[in-house]
Design a protein around this motif. Sequence first.
Motif, PDB file in Angstrom:
ATOM      1  N   TYR A 282     -19.068  18.380   8.928  1.00 33.21           N
ATOM      2  CA  TYR A 282     -19.938  17.504   8.139  1.00 33.21           C
ATOM      3  C   TYR A 282     -20.186  18.063   6.744  1.00 33.21           C
ATOM      4  CZ  TYR A 282     -23.826  14.521   6.814  1.00 33.21           C
ATOM      5  OH  TYR A 282     -24.627  13.622   6.146  1.00 33.21           O
TER       6      TYR A 282
ATOM      7  N   THR B 270     -17.964  17.595   2.619  1.00 37.14           N
ATOM      8  CA  THR B 270     -18.108  16.233   2.098  1.00 37.14           C
ATOM      9  C   THR B 270     -16.880  15.794   1.318  1.00 37.14           C
ATOM     10  OG1 THR B 270     -20.501  16.551   1.943  1.00 37.14           O
ATOM     11  CG2 THR B 270     -19.556  14.717   0.704  1.00 37.14           C
TER      12      THR B 270
ATOM     13  N   VAL C  78     -14.100  11.342  11.262  1.00 42.04           N
ATOM     14  CA  VAL C  78     -14.467  11.486   9.851  1.00 42.04           C
ATOM     15  C   VAL C  78     -15.799  10.760   9.683  1.00 42.04           C
ATOM     16  CG1 VAL C  78     -13.743  11.194   7.454  1.00 42.04           C
ATOM     17  CG2 VAL C  78     -12.016  11.477   9.244  1.00 42.04           C
TER      18      VAL C  78
ATOM     19  N   ARG D 229     -14.027  14.760   3.614  1.00 38.84           N
ATOM     20  CA  ARG D 229     -14.322  13.490   4.276  1.00 38.84           C
ATOM     21  C   ARG D 229     -14.134  12.324   3.313  1.00 38.84           C
ATOM     22  NH1 ARG D 229     -19.382  12.688   5.658  1.00 38.84           N
ATOM     23  NH2 ARG D 229     -20.366  14.515   4.712  1.00 38.84           N
TER      24      ARG D 229
END
Length: 436
Positions: free
Chosen positions: A258, A261, A235, A264
């Motif tokens: 990635y 967002t 993460v 994460r």
Amino acid sequence: MSDPLTLLLGERVLRPPPQDGPSAAEEATGQGSPWLDTASLADPGRLVGLYFSAQWCPPCRAFTARLTELYRTLRAQDQEHDRVHRLEVVLVSSDAEVRGWDEQRRSMPWGALPFEHRQRKFSLCRKFKVTTIPTLILLDSCNAHVLTKNGVAMVTEDPHGLEFPWAPKTFAQTIAGPLIRPLGEMTDYGVLGDAHIGLYFSANWCPPCKAFTPLLCETYRRVREAGKKFEIIFVSSDRSEESFQQYFGEMPWLAVPYADTQRRESLGKLYSIQGIPSLILLDPGGHLITSTGRVALLDDRLGLRFPWEPAALSQLSPTNAELLNQEPALVLFVDSNEDEELGPVRQMLQPIAEKIVAESKANGEEQPLHFFYAGEDDMADSIRDFTSLPDCAPLLAILDVPARAKFVKDAEELSPSVVQEFLQDYLQGRLEAEPI
């Protein structure tokens, strides 16, 4: 028997100060009293927010304005629909002077823990591991179970309470979605199957992360070669897609894309990640095993004790001593490294530690502190020096380094009953803290 909220906050808390003083009707009915019975806050469907804040703290003042707006919005909605108020808040102040505390609480439309109840405030900080302010912890008002420790983030992201009461998501709900492999292949989170899961919060720009990642890679390889089911999900806290790709290329496991967002960030909030590198260990059902996987791995580089279920009692070592910087710990210091001295210490502390850990697990809570014993060595001497402990042995101490507080037991002889009494006094907030 007292209800859970009363056990936490005491019999009474202060009402919010009236703007114009109590009316004659309030005085006649006793509603003009500055006190509110804590038990009256409990109501099905209601949350109680413990608001850790201080007048001297600029971020607290900014968040107080947001929380006040939400609180009043929810109140208006509840009155309009003639239902129980869904949110109550109690200020737990970190102000050191009564003037600042009084100024702060008079700016708020909710109640407060009395200023003189400083020991209870410290106990609440210890119980909920509050190390920064502002912090808003939301509890079920009937059983005082923690619903979220991330109330500040919840209010900030949903200032109008459109999704209140912010039911916490499970790991399965939060991780749901595609995952990526090092070569760019996408896969579904269902690939996790019945494996133990490590969530690795890390970043390319972080030197401690860069140092830890090769160690994690090696232990990951050893555990899987031993036939154990273990998956890791990276993460990222990287600042660019390019940096993420470069760093992820060094890893043999999965990652949250990635570009995702929100997912994460949601994983970070779910596990209250405050620093990196951080390794969270989950069982195949997605239940938390330990939030200190990094320390556990460094203490077991071969992975022989995987999945690193926390030991109730451990001998203090250069590796696990890092936990003292993160959470409270009871430490029994002795003046020998010989087993004839350490053996009786282990036998005395083991059942006490196991009982506390078992009770915490049964209540669905994190254990309130770690349990260690320490022999005579340079590391133990350094800890004694740093915390200004007396130079004697045996010595029993509870060290809360994040709160810069210590509690020392002065007893000529230590026995299970002495240790248990000291521990219960600490857990019940009856001990006076000394500064570190």
